[in-house]
Enzyme design. Structure first.
Site, PDB file in Angstrom:
ATOM      1  N   ASP A 186      -4.423  -0.192  -0.653  1.00 30.74           N
ATOM      2  CA  ASP A 186      -3.354  -0.295   0.342  1.00 30.74           C
ATOM      3  C   ASP A 186      -3.992  -0.019   1.707  1.00 30.74           C
ATOM      4  OD1 ASP A 186      -1.055  -0.069   1.893  1.00 30.74           O
ATOM      5  OD2 ASP A 186      -0.487   1.876   1.073  1.00 30.74           O
ATOM      6  N   GLU A 220      -0.222   0.949  10.681  1.00 31.45           N
ATOM      7  CA  GLU A 220       0.891   0.784   9.743  1.00 31.45           C
ATOM      8  C   GLU A 220       1.254   2.070   9.020  1.00 31.45           C
ATOM      9  OE1 GLU A 220       3.058  -0.109   6.027  1.00 31.45           O
ATOM     10  OE2 GLU A 220       1.132   0.908   6.280  1.00 31.45           O
ATOM     11  N   ASP A 241       1.178  -6.759   1.993  1.00 29.27           N
ATOM     12  CA  ASP A 241       0.880  -5.350   1.719  1.00 29.27           C
ATOM     13  C   ASP A 241       0.983  -5.156   0.214  1.00 29.27           C
ATOM     14  OD1 ASP A 241       0.395  -2.627   2.061  1.00 29.27           O
ATOM     15  OD2 ASP A 241       1.685  -2.490   3.825  1.00 29.27           O
TER      16      ASP A 241
END
Length: 347
Positions: A186, A220, A241
């Site tokens: 991630d 983010e 994502d």
């Protein structure tokens, strides 16, 4: 463009994971991505004021689309140096302390030096502490520094100070069965997909119906990544994502996840349906899912007031915000869905 360059994507992902890039400390990885794309003159490269990178591929229409993935990761910052030399931390991004207990880390000092260590609970040894299994909380956690420094003064003489960034070792492994195990999939898994897709577009000289801005964002994990710098005429915004795997979720490690709703609310229904239809038409493995404790760069952009059609997809990733795992198949499914999407007209 539709042929998935599996080896290239995995090798690119491994290189990206080598960069330490907690939110706020992302210049090196952005420099690397920019360097990788400089050899393709069809792309227009632009640095945002916040330090992200936008690579624009041309299209025939005026209206544009943004496809984004974020390079920033979870991390920490030196909060305090105790009198006995123990280094206390503050979190950068949202994770539980339990997920970094025992993690190898690096302290990046403001003077340019780096020091390794391990994040531990002060009561770790079961041979010493009856409560070694206690709840992992910020007051109990510290960095065991790999230096002979046992006082605050000795630690400070090394150049370590409050405010220094701390990154977590990714500990990357790629198995023969196609799994990729590492921290920070991630969202570096998606960054690798978009980076190699952008290159493939350039090599094949594909004519797209709309210009696409590949937006490599860098804030983010703290919630405001692409909330700014959305240029004029952008109509569709697709965040790429990770899809979170767990009990009650549909997402798996072999498919592209298409998000219907997360903690920010529903994503654009028409956009979601279009992505599902593309996956069905092209026999791309996908899962439709909801994430109650999740938000993305797409939702951040909408909340910032941008009038856009927003969507969210990504490879399924197990154990998100801990020691994560995905499979090469999920990268392929994501690559193929984004590829097909870019060839279509906007809604």
């Amino acid at each position: 463009m539709n042929t998935f360059p599996a080896q290239r994507v995995v090798e690119t992902l491994k290189r990206l994971l080598e960069f330490r890039s907690p939110t706020g400390y992302t210049d090196q990885i952005i420099d690397y991505i920019e360097q990788e794309l400089r050899d393709y003159p069809i792309l227009t490269l632009e640095r945002t004021t916040k330090g992200g990178l936008i690579a624009t591929y041309p299209g025939t229409a005026i209206s544009k689309r943004v496809v984004t993935a974020h390079v920033d990761t979870l991390g920490a910052m030196v909060k305090e140096i105790n009198g006995d030399g123990k280094i206390r931390l503050a979190k950068v991004g949202g994770y539980g302390w339990f997920s970094v207990d025992g993690v190898y880390c690096t302290i990046h000092t403001s003077c340019g030096k780096e020091y390794t260590g391990t994040i531990l609970d002060q009561h770790t040894s079961v041979h010493v502490y009856r409560d070694a299994d206690r709840k992992k909380e910020q007051p109990n956690m510290f960095v065991r520094l790999d230096e002979k420094a046992h006082t605050k003064g000795e630690v400070e003489k090394l150049g370590i100070s409050v405010g220094d960034f701390v990154s977590f070792a990714p500990q990357v492994e790629v198995t023969d069965s196609g799994f990729i195990k590492s921290r920070h999939l991630d969202d570096k898994a998606s960054v690798a997909v978009l980076l190699e897709l952008a290159k493939s577009l350039c090599v094949a000289k594909v004519i797209l119906p709309h210009p696409v801005q590949f937006y490599f964002s860098n804030w983010e994990e703290v919630g405001h990544g692409t909330s700014s710098c959305i240029s004029e005429h952008v109509r569709e915004f697709l965040a790429v994502d990770m899809g979170a795997i767990g009990e009650g979720q549909s997402t798996d490690e072999y498919s592209v996840s298409i998000c219907a709703m997360d903690g920010s609310g529903p994503y654009h229904y028409g956009f979601r349906q279009k992505l599902v239809q593309l996956a069905k038409e092209h026999q791309i493995p996908y899962q439709l899912d909801l994430y109650p404790y999740y938000a993305s760069d797409a939702s951040a952009s909408v909340r910032a007031g941008n009038d856009i059609i927003h969507g969210l997809i990504g490879p399924g990733v197990d154990a998100s915000h801990a020691y994560e795992r995905t499979h090469r198949d999920a990268l392929e499914s994501t690559y193929r869905l984004v590829s097909q999407y870019l060839l279509t007209p906007t809604l």
